[in-house]
Structure formats: C-alpha cells, structure tokens
Design a protein around this motif. Structure first.
Motif, PDB file in Angstrom:
ATOM      1  N   ALA A  56       0.718  -1.046   0.298  1.00 35.34           N
ATOM      2  CA  ALA A  56       0.239  -0.442   0.198  1.00 35.34           C
ATOM      3  C   ALA A  56       1.193   0.873  -0.157  1.00 35.34           C
ATOM      4  CB  ALA A  56      -1.167   0.301   1.113  1.00 35.34           C
ATOM      5  N   CYS A  57       0.741   2.217  -0.982  1.00 33.28           N
ATOM      6  CA  CYS A  57       1.241   3.609  -0.732  1.00 33.28           C
ATOM      7  C   CYS A  57       0.653   4.344  -0.825  1.00 33.28           C
ATOM      8  CB  CYS A  57       2.438   3.555  -1.848  1.00 33.28           C
ATOM      9  SG  CYS A  57       4.098   2.429  -2.732  1.00 33.28           S
ATOM     10  N   GLN A  58       0.923   5.638  -0.055  1.00 30.36           N
ATOM     11  CA  GLN A  58       0.149   6.964   0.164  1.00 30.36           C
ATOM     12  C   GLN A  58       0.961   8.427   0.132  1.00 30.36           C
ATOM     13  OE1 GLN A  58      -3.019   7.108   3.193  1.00 30.36           O
ATOM     14  NE2 GLN A  58      -3.400   4.989   3.120  1.00 30.36           N
ATOM     15  N   THR A  59       0.381   8.681  -0.463  1.00 34.70           N
ATOM     16  CA  THR A  59       0.900  10.479  -0.021  1.00 34.70           C
ATOM     17  C   THR A  59       0.543  11.227   0.739  1.00 34.70           C
ATOM     18  OG1 THR A  59       1.726  10.205  -3.086  1.00 34.70           O
ATOM     19  CG2 THR A  59       1.940  12.374  -1.733  1.00 34.70           C
ATOM     20  N   GLY A  60       0.900  11.611   1.700  1.00 30.69           N
ATOM     21  CA  GLY A  60       0.228  11.612   2.535  1.00 30.69           C
ATOM     22  C   GLY A  60       0.040  13.360   2.822  1.00 30.69           C
ATOM     23  N   TYR A  87      -3.149   2.491  17.103  1.00 35.80           N
ATOM     24  CA  TYR A  87      -4.788   2.540  17.261  1.00 35.80           C
ATOM     25  C   TYR A  87      -5.395   3.701  16.628  1.00 35.80           C
ATOM     26  CZ  TYR A  87      -3.186   0.651  21.803  1.00 35.80           C
ATOM     27  OH  TYR A  87      -1.891  -0.557  22.773  1.00 35.80           O
ATOM     28  N   GLY A  88      -4.862   4.293  15.715  1.00 35.86           N
ATOM     29  CA  GLY A  88      -5.213   5.046  14.840  1.00 35.86           C
ATOM     30  C   GLY A  88      -4.855   4.399  13.495  1.00 35.86           C
ATOM     31  N   ASP A  89      -3.435   3.434  12.734  1.00 42.61           N
ATOM     32  CA  ASP A  89      -3.203   3.032  12.319  1.00 42.61           C
ATOM     33  C   ASP A  89      -2.364   4.078  11.485  1.00 42.61           C
ATOM     34  OD1 ASP A  89      -4.011   0.779  12.901  1.00 42.61           O
ATOM     35  OD2 ASP A  89      -6.261   0.459  11.355  1.00 42.61           O
ATOM     36  N   TYR A  90      -1.957   5.428  11.900  1.00 47.39           N
ATOM     37  CA  TYR A  90      -1.260   6.727  11.378  1.00 47.39           C
ATOM     38  C   TYR A  90       0.352   6.678  11.450  1.00 47.39           C
ATOM     39  CZ  TYR A  90      -6.050   9.408  11.298  1.00 47.39           C
ATOM     40  OH  TYR A  90      -7.980   9.144  11.297  1.00 47.39           O
ATOM     41  N   ASN A 131      -3.133   7.603   6.342  1.00 44.33           N
ATOM     42  CA  ASN A 131      -4.034   6.511   6.792  1.00 44.33           C
ATOM     43  C   ASN A 131      -3.599   5.734   6.450  1.00 44.33           C
ATOM     44  OD1 ASN A 131      -6.293   5.393   8.877  1.00 44.33           O
ATOM     45  ND2 ASN A 131      -7.688   7.562   7.775  1.00 44.33           N
ATOM     46  N   PHE A 132      -3.182   4.573   7.291  1.00 49.23           N
ATOM     47  CA  PHE A 132      -2.838   2.959   6.510  1.00 49.23           C
ATOM     48  C   PHE A 132      -4.396   1.997   7.759  1.00 49.23           C
ATOM     49  CE2 PHE A 132       0.827   3.923   5.176  1.00 49.23           C
ATOM     50  CZ  PHE A 132       0.743   4.044   4.024  1.00 49.23           C
TER      51      PHE A 132
END
Length: 164
Positions: A56-60, A87-90, A131-132
């Motif tokens: 999984a790839c994201q641009t923050g 816990y927020g998966d951030y 946010n994963f």
C-alpha cells in the motif's frame, strides 16, 4: 405547401447536424476523461513496489504535529522522522533534509498488507500523515528514509512492535 416542406426539411437537417455535433463532442469528452490517468493513480505508483497487491502506497496529507511513538533516521537516511499512531493506524513522516527527495515512512506487517509506504513530498521541515488500515494483532516494523527515484529507496530500520 411546398414552402412548409422546405422549411421542415431545413429544420430537420439542422436538428440532425446539432445532435450529431453534440454526440461527437460528448464522445470526445469521454475519451479525454478516460484516457488521462487520474492524479490518485499517479500518486499510488511513486515506487516500483507500489504496483503489487500486498503493498500500500500513499502520499500523505500535510499536517502540523504528529502523534504516537516517534523515532528519527540518521543523516545518511536524510534525517527523516516517522511517528506511528498504533490504534489510529496513522503514519506521520517528517522531511528532515532539504535535498529535493521525498521523505518515506515504512511500516511492515506480518499479516494482511505486508508493506506500507507513506510519502512526504511537501518539502523540508514538513510533516505528512497517511491513514493505513493494518491488523493490530500481528508483528510490525517501522523504518524511515527517502525516495531517490522510482527504483531506489533508502530506508533505515528503526523499531518493531507486536500487538499479540
């Protein structure tokens, strides 16, 4: 009466031409929209591994301050900092060097999506948040570094944790 036939034929011809032009314009617009890749698609493939299903790839998105457990990579890895909110998966990533490269935060998991890359391309001194969604009850590892180009990423392993 011949005058009405001629007028009717002219109107019919104009309407046909108008509808034909409209249909051609609509078709051209659809081709233009569907042929150009979306910005989101381009963002998701900033690194070679982003093409795989288990990555999984994201641009923050740029944020002010991070949350969670934080640690920084050394200068060989562009002084990139990463924070993980378990816990927020951030994942938060800070670009620690003005070098033109994007800062990268990495979170690996033993289950589900195995690899997650969070890219901060907002520039030196900025924080970005991704946010994963990961499985909490498994082993994880965090690394930080920078993306040099599509095929080259330099990451320093920082810490690991387990939710088991």
């Amino acid at each position: 009466m011949p005058y009405l036939k001629t007028l009717t034929n002219r109107l019919r011809h104009r309407l046909n031409r108008t509808f034909t032009r409209g249909a051609v314009l609509l078709a051209a617009a659809m081709v233009a929209v569907l042929a150009v890749p979306s910005a989101a698609f381009a963002e998701e493939t900033f690194y070679k591994s982003c093409e795989y299903d288990n990555v999984a790839c994201q641009t923050g998105v740029e944020v002010g301050l991070p949350q969670g457990q934080c640690m920084g990579a050394n200068t060989a890895y562009a002084s990139t900092q990463i924070c993980v909110d378990y816990y927020g998966d951030y994942v938060y990533v800070r670009d620690g060097r003005s070098d033109g490269y994007a800062a990268i935060g990495y979170v690996g998991s033993d289950e589900g999506i195995l690899t997650r890359f969070c890219r901060n391309n907002h520039g030196y001194g900025t924080w970005a948040r991704c946010n994963f969604d990961w499985v909490e009850a498994t082993g994880h590892a965090a690394s930080a570094g920078y993306l040099e180009q599509y095929y080259v990423m330099e990451l320093q392993p920082l810490w690991s944790w387990s939710g088991k």
